[in-house]
Design a protein around this motif. Structure first.
Motif, short mmCIF file in Angstrom:
data_model
loop_
_atom_site.label_atom_id
_atom_site.label_comp_id
_atom_site.label_asym_id
_atom_site.label_seq_id
_atom_site.Cartn_x
_atom_site.Cartn_y
_atom_site.Cartn_z
N LEU A 125 0.83 -1.21 0.00
CA LEU A 125 0.00 0.00 0.00
C LEU A 125 0.86 1.26 0.00
CD1 LEU A 125 -2.85 -1.13 2.42
CD2 LEU A 125 -3.01 -0.74 -0.06
N ALA A 126 2.01 1.21 0.67
CA ALA A 126 2.93 2.35 0.64
C ALA A 126 3.46 2.57 -0.78
CB ALA A 126 4.08 2.12 1.62
N ALA B 292 3.47 0.37 -8.96
CA ALA B 292 2.15 -0.24 -8.83
C ALA B 292 2.23 -1.75 -9.06
CB ALA B 292 1.18 0.41 -9.82
N LEU B 293 2.95 -2.17 -10.11
CA LEU B 293 3.09 -3.60 -10.36
C LEU B 293 3.92 -4.27 -9.27
CD1 LEU B 293 3.62 -3.79 -14.24
CD2 LEU B 293 1.50 -4.05 -12.93
N GLU B 294 4.94 -3.59 -8.80
CA GLU B 294 5.77 -4.14 -7.71
C GLU B 294 4.93 -4.30 -6.44
OE1 GLU B 294 8.78 -5.37 -7.71
OE2 GLU B 294 9.75 -4.53 -9.48
N ALA B 295 3.98 -3.41 -6.22
CA ALA B 295 3.11 -3.51 -5.04
C ALA B 295 2.30 -4.81 -5.07
CB ALA B 295 2.18 -2.30 -4.96
N VAL B 296 1.77 -5.15 -6.23
CA VAL B 296 1.00 -6.39 -6.36
C VAL B 296 1.90 -7.59 -6.07
CG1 VAL B 296 -0.34 -7.83 -7.94
CG2 VAL B 296 -0.66 -5.35 -7.96
N LEU B 297 3.11 -7.55 -6.60
CA LEU B 297 4.07 -8.64 -6.34
C LEU B 297 4.41 -8.73 -4.86
CD1 LEU B 297 6.50 -8.25 -9.37
CD2 LEU B 297 4.81 -10.06 -9.00
N SER C 32 -4.05 -1.06 -7.14
CA SER C 32 -4.47 -0.75 -5.76
C SER C 32 -5.62 -1.66 -5.33
CB SER C 32 -4.85 0.73 -5.62
OG SER C 32 -6.09 1.00 -6.23
N ARG C 33 -6.49 -2.02 -6.27
CA ARG C 33 -7.59 -2.93 -5.94
C ARG C 33 -7.12 -4.37 -5.77
NH1 ARG C 33 -10.10 0.42 -9.80
NH2 ARG C 33 -10.01 -1.19 -11.41
#
Length: 165
Positions: free
Chosen positions: A33-34, A68-73, A150-151
């Motif tokens: 989320l950060a 954003a893609l790294e957050a999902v990972l 984010s979702r």
């Protein structure tokens, strides 16, 4: 969720792990989320600087999309390695977010478009001369990508390798 029940992309993720383009880390929704928050900040930066410095605007778009893609990972306990560079997050997302027709979500395409424009402006002997409209052309799609990611954060299970492989 067992390895056999894993959503799309298991084989591709395992190949990225074997190739040391991804590595496993502890899953962290908070850190994911950060990263999403930083991605949103980069989108605002891109929009603000595009009229006066489109190269930095494109850099900011690229950073937003990548984070954003790294957050999902990261939420799944995966992280890009140095060998994975800026292409592994896209490859992982493309594999995981394909539809039943085995096609990647169209919202992902902006990642590769922006990455190539940024690379061309930064590294390809300065052959690409970016304009504010180049940044503007990809801004809405980058916003969409960040919002999709984010979702996804918090909704995908942690990745567990298939012990049979």
């Amino acid at each position: 969720m067992t390895p056999a029940e894993w959503p799309h992309g298991r084989a591709e993720i395992e190949a990225l792990l074997r190739g040391r383009r991804l590595e496993q880390v502890p899953p962290s929704t908070d850190n994911a989320l950060a990263l999403i928050a930083r991605a949103r900040l980069h989108l605002a930066t891109a929009e603000a600087v595009a009229p006066t410095d489109p190269d930095i605007g494109m850099d900011a778009l690229h950073d937003a999309n990548r984070k954003a893609l790294e957050a999902v990972l990261l939420d799944q306990g995966l992280r890009t390695t140095r060998d994975g560079g800026h292409t592994a997050p896209y490859e992982a997302a493309k594999a995981q977010l394909r539809t039943s027709a085995r096609t990647a979500r169209p919202e992902l395409f902006v990642y590769e478009v922006v990455r190539r424009l940024r690379h061309g402006a930064d590294y390809a002997s300065y052959e690409v001369h970016l304009t504010a409209s180049d940044v503007g052309d990809d801004l809405a799609d980058s916003h969409a990508l960040v919002e999709i990611c984010s979702r996804l954060v918090g909704s995908m299970p942690a990745f567990r390798p298939d012990p049979a492989r």
